[in-house]
Motif scaffolding. Structure first.
Motif, short mmCIF file in Angstrom:
data_model
loop_
_atom_site.label_atom_id
_atom_site.label_comp_id
_atom_site.label_asym_id
_atom_site.label_seq_id
_atom_site.Cartn_x
_atom_site.Cartn_y
_atom_site.Cartn_z
N MET A 23 0.84 -1.20 0.00
CA MET A 23 0.00 0.00 0.00
C MET A 23 0.88 1.25 0.00
O MET A 23 0.57 2.24 -0.65
CB MET A 23 -0.93 0.01 1.22
N GLY A 24 2.01 1.17 0.73
CA GLY A 24 2.92 2.32 0.76
C GLY A 24 3.43 2.65 -0.63
O GLY A 24 3.37 3.81 -1.06
N VAL A 25 3.87 1.63 -1.36
CA VAL A 25 4.44 1.88 -2.69
C VAL A 25 3.35 2.37 -3.64
O VAL A 25 3.56 3.32 -4.41
CB VAL A 25 5.11 0.60 -3.25
N VAL A 26 2.16 1.75 -3.58
CA VAL A 26 1.08 2.17 -4.49
C VAL A 26 0.74 3.64 -4.24
O VAL A 26 0.62 4.43 -5.17
CB VAL A 26 -0.17 1.28 -4.29
N PHE A 27 0.61 4.01 -2.95
CA PHE A 27 0.26 5.41 -2.65
C PHE A 27 1.39 6.35 -3.03
O PHE A 27 1.14 7.41 -3.60
CB PHE A 27 -0.07 5.57 -1.17
N LEU A 28 2.62 5.95 -2.73
CA LEU A 28 3.76 6.79 -3.09
C LEU A 28 3.76 7.04 -4.60
O LEU A 28 3.87 8.18 -5.06
CB LEU A 28 5.06 6.09 -2.67
N PHE A 29 3.57 5.95 -5.35
CA PHE A 29 3.59 6.05 -6.82
C PHE A 29 2.52 7.02 -7.29
O PHE A 29 2.78 7.95 -8.05
CB PHE A 29 3.35 4.66 -7.41
N LEU A 30 1.29 6.80 -6.80
CA LEU A 30 0.18 7.63 -7.29
C LEU A 30 0.33 9.07 -6.78
O LEU A 30 -0.03 10.01 -7.48
CB LEU A 30 -1.15 7.04 -6.85
N PHE A 31 0.89 9.22 -5.57
CA PHE A 31 1.07 10.57 -5.02
C PHE A 31 2.05 11.35 -5.89
O PHE A 31 1.77 12.49 -6.28
CB PHE A 31 1.58 10.46 -3.58
#
Lengths: 442, 81
Positions: B18-26
């Motif tokens: 979830m951290g990577v997905v959010f970081l990517f989209l952020f």
């Protein structure tokens, strides 16, 4: 002059042909010892002929459970085993009935017919006794080895999806991309659920990707992490995608108040052509820097989208959106169907996969809606929490569902374009999540 | 050797994923917003100029052509008589 040239070239062809034939004959001579020659034919009486014919009928193969029939696997004999009594008799019949159920769902209920029909028919062919269609030399096995075992077909599908996707709604309101991230909780939440249910952690990761609500991604990951479960995972992913209009609305209503569902969202701004053109490049650059593991998926997707937005290769983008994706869909469906053979599908794990898949879809939807509620609290412009549900990818089905629920609550409230933003972000999000899972099990 | 707690492992996967997905989209959101601003500044769209002009030209053109035809026909008749 012309005639002379023609004659000379004909002569050349003749010479090369004869030498080839000679070489071939020598080759044959060398191999003759190894290849099985024709069996010598003994005269048979009519009753003998009849009996030997009956031996090869499907009825006999199904009734006689102890005939030592082998299972077939595209990978060849190393993965084949002798079929058990159940697998070679009732198992086949049950699978054929399941296939008929899939036909019914696809035709009468309209559940993702473009995929369920080829998959189910592939399943039907894979369950034919004695024909070994799913073996390395059978039609399904050939298709499987051609593009599924090496993950080629899912990427081609992704390319076509990229060429069909319009990112304008996302570019007009980029913040909604975060909703597409929140919905990926479906993947990781169900990963925990699958481990609790007793799945091996690698298998659990492969199953949980169903929560990404993205067929090609699911096949891609399943093939890498748990190839034996590919059939069940693909069927679960596509059937739940088809069930989006049934699964999502109750969750959406349960988590929002009536006032929230009636929120109207403003008109989206116009998006400059350059923004759309640069977007696939930006996404690809980001994934190159952060997560190269996800670049096969995102790269194919970005290529398709770039070809579309460039505006100068309409012929190519048209092929990707139509003829190419249709051709690949046929192959992909039949190839996946080969994994619906009774000995592979009728295992307890398939039931677990179905349960976890449902859990994954529900968790993803719930998290998307909750995230949208949170964003609505802090955002200047109003955000209807319903659009969070579109964060599970399932393009464009879930966006349509959101729009429908929104319109039911307040006639004239069109959320479709607003829901497309999180929807397409969900595709990127699930590809990123897939990349993370792959990077863990490298 | 201690038994591996797979549920804990799965929870760790969740945090990472979830951290990577959010970081990517952020990062994606930030880049896209920046890009929109830059494009609006350096490549402003100039579409509205063209659209109203075309129909006006068309009708004028049409009336001129009609005038020309009428003139030609009258000239032809004059010559005939």
């Amino acid at each position: 002059m012309r005639l002379k040239q023609l004659l000379i070239s004909l002569l050349f062809i003749l010479v090369s042909l004869t030498t080839m034939i000679q070489a071939d004959e020598e080759h044959k001579g060398a191999n003759e010892a190894q290849t099985t020659a024709h069996k010598e034919y003994h005269p048979k009486s009519l009753s003998e002929l009849g009996v030997s014919f009956l031996e090869t009928t499907g009825i006999k193969a199904i009734v006689d459970t102890n005939d030592g029939e082998m299972s077939s696997d595209p990978a060849g004999e190393s993965k084949e085993h002798k079929l058990g009594a159940f697998e070679s008799s009732f198992g086949r019949i049950i699978m054929i009935l399941i296939v008929f159920l899939l036909f019914y769902l696809a035709i009468a209920k309209g559940f993702e017919p473009l995929l369920l029909i080829p998959i189910a028919f592939g399943g039907l062919l894979a369950n034919i006794p004695l024909a070994h269609m799913a073996g390395p030399e059978g039609m399904l096995g050939v298709i499987y080895n051609m593009g599924i075992a090496n993950e080629f077909f899912p990427l081609l599908i992704f390319m076509g999806v990229g060429a069909m996707t319009d990112f304008a709604p996302l570019l007009a309101n980029p913040k909604t991309a975060l909703l597409g991230g929140a919905a990926q909780f479906g993947i990781f939440g169900s990963l925990v659920g699958a481990v609790v249910l007793g799945f091996d952690i690698q298998d659990a990761s492969a199953i949980s990707i169903i929560g990404g609500a993205d067929g090609p991604t699911s096949i891609f990951i399943a093939n890498r992490l748990a190839p034996d479960m590919l059939g069940a995972i693909a069927v679960a992913a596509y059937s739940y995608m088809a069930l989006v209009p049934v699964i999502q609305p109750p969750i959406m209503r349960a988590l929002t108040t009536k006032e929230e569902r009636q929120i109207k969202m403003g008109v989206q701004r116009r998006v400059h052509r350059l923004e759309k053109l640069l977007f696939p490049i930006v996404v690809l650059m980001l994934s190159i820097m952060i997560l190269p593991e996800s670049t096969p998926l995102i790269g194919a997707f970005a290529f398709g989208n770039f070809a579309k937005e460039s505006g100068v290769v309409d012929r190519l983008s048209d092929t990707m959106q139509n003829s190419l994706i249709n051709t690949v869909t046929i192959f992909l469906g039949l190839g996946v169907g080969s994994k619906l053979a009774a000995d592979k599908f009728l295992v307890l794990e398939s039931l677990g996969i179905m349960i976890i898949g449902l859990l994954a879809f529900s968790a993803g939807t719930a998290m998307g809606v909750l995230m949208a509620k949170l964003m609505n609290k802090f955002s200047k412009e109003p955000i209807n929490p319903l659009i969070g549900a579109a964060g599970v990818s399932a393009v464009p089905m879930s966006a349509r569902v959101v729009s429908k629920v929104g319109a039911e609550e307040k006639p004239g409230n069109v959320l479709l374009m607003h829901a497309m933003g999180p929807n397409v972000a969900g595709v990127i999000g699930s590809a990123v999540a897939a990349g993370v899972l792959l990077s863990i099990f490298k | 050797m201690a038994e591996v707690n797979y549920v804990m492992e799965a929870l760790k996967f969740m945090v990472l994923g979830m951290g990577v997905v959010f970081l990517f989209l952020f990062i994606l959101v930030i880049v896209v917003e920046l890009q929109a601003k830059l494009i609006a500044k350096y490549f402003p769209e100039n579409t509205p100029i063209k659209t109203p002009a075309t129909p006006a030209v068309d009708t004028e053109d049409e009336s001129r052509r009609v005038a020309a035809i009428i003139a030609a026909v009258t000239e032809f008749r004059k010559n005939k008589s």
